[in-house]
Design an enzyme around this catalytic site. Structure first.
Site, PDB file in Angstrom:
ATOM      1  CB  CYS A   2     -54.251  55.428   7.438  1.00  0.00           C
ATOM      2  SG  CYS A   2     -52.925  55.744   8.599  1.00  0.00           S
ATOM      3  NE  ARG A  27     -55.696  55.598   1.745  1.00  0.00           N
ATOM      4  CZ  ARG A  27     -55.798  56.724   1.075  1.00  0.00           C
ATOM      5  NH1 ARG A  27     -55.882  56.692  -0.230  1.00  0.00           N
ATOM      6  NH2 ARG A  27     -55.822  57.886   1.687  1.00  0.00           N
ATOM      7  CG  ASN A 101     -56.165  58.724   5.788  1.00  0.00           C
ATOM      8  OD1 ASN A 101     -56.634  58.837   4.674  1.00  0.00           O
ATOM      9  ND2 ASN A 101     -54.919  59.024   6.031  1.00  0.00           N
ATOM     10  N   GLY A 102     -55.020  60.512   8.803  1.00  0.00           N
ATOM     11  CA  GLY A 102     -54.651  61.929   8.875  1.00  0.00           C
ATOM     12  C   GLY A 102     -53.877  62.210  10.141  1.00  0.00           C
ATOM     13  CD  GLU A 488     -39.751  57.800 -11.588  1.00  0.00           C
ATOM     14  OE1 GLU A 488     -39.627  58.694 -10.746  1.00  0.00           O
ATOM     15  OE2 GLU A 488     -40.571  56.879 -11.460  1.00  0.00           O
ATOM     16  CE  LYS A 492     -40.564  54.065  -9.145  1.00  0.00           C
ATOM     17  NZ  LYS A 492     -41.183  55.313  -9.467  1.00  0.00           N
ATOM     18  CG  HIS A 511     -18.911  69.681 -11.364  1.00  0.00           C
ATOM     19  ND1 HIS A 511     -17.848  70.559 -11.417  1.00  0.00           N
ATOM     20  CD2 HIS A 511     -19.480  69.687 -12.593  1.00  0.00           C
ATOM     21  CE1 HIS A 511     -17.802  71.100 -12.631  1.00  0.00           C
ATOM     22  NE2 HIS A 511     -18.775  70.578 -13.357  1.00  0.00           N
ATOM     23  CE  LYS A 610     -49.756  54.080  -6.695  1.00  0.00           C
ATOM     24  NZ  LYS A 610     -48.368  54.360  -7.060  1.00  0.00           N
TER      25      LYS A 610
HETATM   26  C1  G6P Z   1     -45.630  58.783  -2.776  1.00  0.00           C
HETATM   27  C2  G6P Z   1     -45.629  57.628  -3.750  1.00  0.00           C
HETATM   28  C3  G6P Z   1     -44.925  58.041  -5.042  1.00  0.00           C
HETATM   29  C4  G6P Z   1     -45.586  59.282  -5.628  1.00  0.00           C
HETATM   30  C5  G6P Z   1     -45.635  60.416  -4.603  1.00  0.00           C
HETATM   31  C6  G6P Z   1     -46.504  61.553  -5.099  1.00  0.00           C
HETATM   32  O1  G6P Z   1     -44.346  59.046  -2.357  1.00  0.00           O
HETATM   33  O2  G6P Z   1     -44.982  56.508  -3.184  1.00  0.00           O
HETATM   34  O3  G6P Z   1     -45.003  56.989  -5.977  1.00  0.00           O
HETATM   35  O4  G6P Z   1     -44.874  59.696  -6.744  1.00  0.00           O
HETATM   36  O5  G6P Z   1     -46.216  59.951  -3.388  1.00  0.00           O
HETATM   37  O6  G6P Z   1     -47.827  61.092  -5.202  1.00  0.00           O
HETATM   38  P1  G6P Z   1     -48.917  61.661  -6.165  1.00  0.00           P
HETATM   39  O7  G6P Z   1     -50.101  60.787  -5.927  1.00  0.00           O
HETATM   40  O8  G6P Z   1     -49.163  63.075  -5.753  1.00  0.00           O
HETATM   41  O9  G6P Z   1     -48.395  61.562  -7.548  1.00  0.00           O
END
Ligand code: G6P
Length: 615
Positions: A2, A27, A101-102, A488, A492, A511, A610
């Protein structure tokens, strides 16, 4: 999760708030709203969807002239995303509005009490409970808004960043935080409040990062007044100068922030290395490490805590730190670590990795480690973030703002910082010879240019993407340092294209995952010369004999894999420990182009945010 934006001053509030909310959509972006006070009444406009939907609704509305207002972009926790559950939430009298936010964890019991006192609720949100709780305190205690917010918050369990506005007190905003960030921009006769500083970057460079459990009463005709939520002691605000520029947070001609951030990596890595890697003098200096180096050298163990992509960077760091320092390393999801009563010795070192520096689980893991006496070292990107302030010492990645939800440059710069740390410690400890150290320094310095070389293959990668855009599943394989890169790469792809993807250590394929391989299954294999090359070539043969479609990331000049794979993307040769920074780049571009070709919203993938400030 948020985003909050509020304004009080002389300018029209609505364009500032709407533009600010757009910058905070990373956010959360499932619903949004704004409340504006025009001198006589309060107008609240809310909608499901993105800030552009709010803007459209707003434009269809009669013009509202207002110099005070609050806005919100939501990532739903309590209550589905719809107009009613969107913020601002309004109190029963219609006088108070709140953006939040929270999560208010004890909202159910508070709501029950308020219902018994005659309050009614129209939304499913915890925030509507909070705004009515503040109103209830105002009524019972006959106190001013700031005091009412303060008293109400002492009854709340959970996490919040809030801004409150009272129709009866229209020259004032009250902001408070616990566990979620708030930045206050201090202009000439105007103030901005936001979840980060990006909404007010073009108006002021003066920022106050509100501290945990602090509350601010903001009026244009007075200085801002800050106090602790739990006491009335007034605290002198610390005003910092913002280092960010408007250019940093714009797309700069790219179609998406993600693409811009992928292409920013050579510079971002250079910025990470600047002043720290002095290869001519044969030194790495990490100023924040200086007084704590001994703690690292005497450490019994290093525990790394992180979430998401940052956790993958932690896995690469495990290989780096163990190889160069011979200190045992464990890597944990912060969300698991915090709830399993972890064994932490006072001579353990915790490294917390976080791009945003606000991830709730990582913050909680740090708190546990600190309570148990461990030294906590942070690796963060966002300057002044909660994690950077909570840790005992740390290094910023200096990647610049990362706005695309899928993390790219944050990952490669995290690995860069952690490489510097591992090399420096290895050299000081004597577990890495002077000549090897020197060789690594020289190679690390060349990494930004090698990343630039890989980015030149954008067109080839776009073509490869078009062959795989209709896949439903995908497997990523890597070994050693490149096993975390396989994880990773798969993350993605999942995040932005919604293709189911799994990362595996290549040898583990036998496995289980090998059962999935048929002529439909794309398999991305990281098969660079350094790092178990022969073994990975055998794994590729096993996939080929089961008709899997192979995309291989190979070293320049490779011959053997090229004979087996359907597509090969070359990366320049490097030392094995730095290959993750290089092999990641084509995987980022591959995911990006697959998502674009599938018509997905790359910068704002569904259901994600994010910055995950709730657990
Ligand atoms: C969310 C984001 C990811 C990020 C993760 C950890 O899931 O979408 O891209 O890696 O949070 O966030 P941080 O800010 O702690 O690296």
């Amino acid at each position: 999760m948020c985003g909050i934006v509020a304004y009080i001053g002389q300018q029209q509030a609505s364009p500032i708030i709407i533009k600010g909310l757009k910058r905070l959509e990373y956010r959360g972006y499932d619903s949004t709203g704004i409340s504006l006070y025009d001198g006589t009444e309060l107008h609240t406009i809310k909608t499901t969807g993105k800030v552009s939907d709010l803007e459209a609704k707003f434009q269809g509305h009669d013009p509202i002239q207002a110099t005070i207002g609050i806005g919100h972009t939501r990532w739903a926790t309590h209550g589905v995303p719809n107009d009613v559950n969107a913020h601002p939430q309004t109190s029963n009298s219609g006088d108070l509005v709140v953006v939040h936010n929270g999560i208010i964890e004890n909202y159910a019991s508070l709501k029950e009490e308020l219902i018994q006192r005659g309050y009614t609720f129209s939304s499913d949100t915890d925030t509507e409970v909070l705004v009515n709780l503040i109103e209830d305190v105002q009524r019972k205690e006959k106190v001013k808004l700031g005091k009412a917010v303060q008293i109400a918050l002492t009854q709340v369990v959970g996490a919040y960043a809030i801004v409150v506005f009272d129709n009866k007190k229209p020259n004032e905003l009250v902001a408070a935080r616990l566990g979620s960030p708030l930045a206050i921009g201090v202009g000439e006769g105007e103030f901005f409040v936001a979840s980060d500083a990006t909404p007010f970057i073009e108006y002021t460079k003066n920022v106050i990062y509100l501290e945990e459990e602090h509350l601010a009463i903001i009026r244009c005709d007075r200085d801002i007044s800050i106090r602790k939520i739990t006491s009335d002691k007034v605290i002198k605000p610390y005003i910092e100068e913002l280092q960010m520029s408007l250019e940093n947070i714009q797309k700069g001609g790219y179609d998406h922030f993600m693409l811009k951030e992928i292409f920013e990596q050579p510079q971002a890595i250079r910025d990470t290395l600047r002043g720290r890697l002095l290869s001519n003098e044969g030194v790495i200096t990490l100023s924040s490490l200086r007084e704590h180096e001994n703690k690292f050298l005497k450490a019994r163990r290093i525990l790394i805590v992180a979430c998401g992509t940052s956790w993958h960077a932690g896995l690469v760091a495990e290989y780096l730190l163990e190889k160069f320092t011979r200190i045992p390393v464990e890597v944990e999801y912060a969300s698991e670590f915090r709830y399993r009563d972890p064994i932490i010795f006072s001579d353990d070192i915790i490294i917390a990795i976080s791009q945003s520096g606000e991830t709730a689980d990582t913050l909680a893991a740090i708190n546990i480690a600190k309570e148990r006496g461990a030294f906590v070292f942070g690796v963060c990107n966002v300057v002044g973030s909660s994690i950077s302030r909570l840790t005992d010492a740390g290094c910023y990645t200096h990647a610049g703002p990362e706005i695309g939800v899928a993390s790219t440059k944050a990952f490669t710069t995290q690995i860069t910082v952690l490489s510097l740390l591992a090399l420096r410690l290895g050299m000081v400890k004597g577990t890495l010879s002077r000549s090897e150290y020197q060789q690594h320094l020289v190679e690390l310095e060349s990494i930004p240019d090698k990343v630039s070389e890989i980015l030149k293959q954008e067109r080839l990668i776009k073509e490869v993407a078009s062959s795989f855009k209709d896949a439903n599943n995908c497997i990523y394989l890597g070994r050693g340092y490149n096993f975390p890169v396989a994880l990773e790469g798969a993350l993605k792809l999942k995040e932005i294209s919604y293709i189911h993807a799994e990362g595996y250590p290549a040898a583990e394929m036998k496995h289980g995952p090998i059962a999935l391989i048929d002529e439909q299954m794309p398999v991305v294999v990281i098969a660079t010369k350094k790092g178990h090359y022969d073994k990975v070539v055998s794994n590729i043969s096993e996939i080929k004999s089961r008709k899997g479609r192979i995309i291989a990331i190979v070293s320049e000049g490779d011959v053997r894999v090229k004979e087996l794979a359907d597509y090969c993307i070359e990366i320049p040769e490097s030392l094995e420990c730095f290959t993750p920074i290089l092999t990641t780049i084509p995987l980022q571009l591959l995911s990006y182009y697959i998502a674009v070709q599938r018509g997905c919203n790359v910068d704002q993938p569904r259901n994600l945010a994010k910055s995950v400030t709730v657990e």
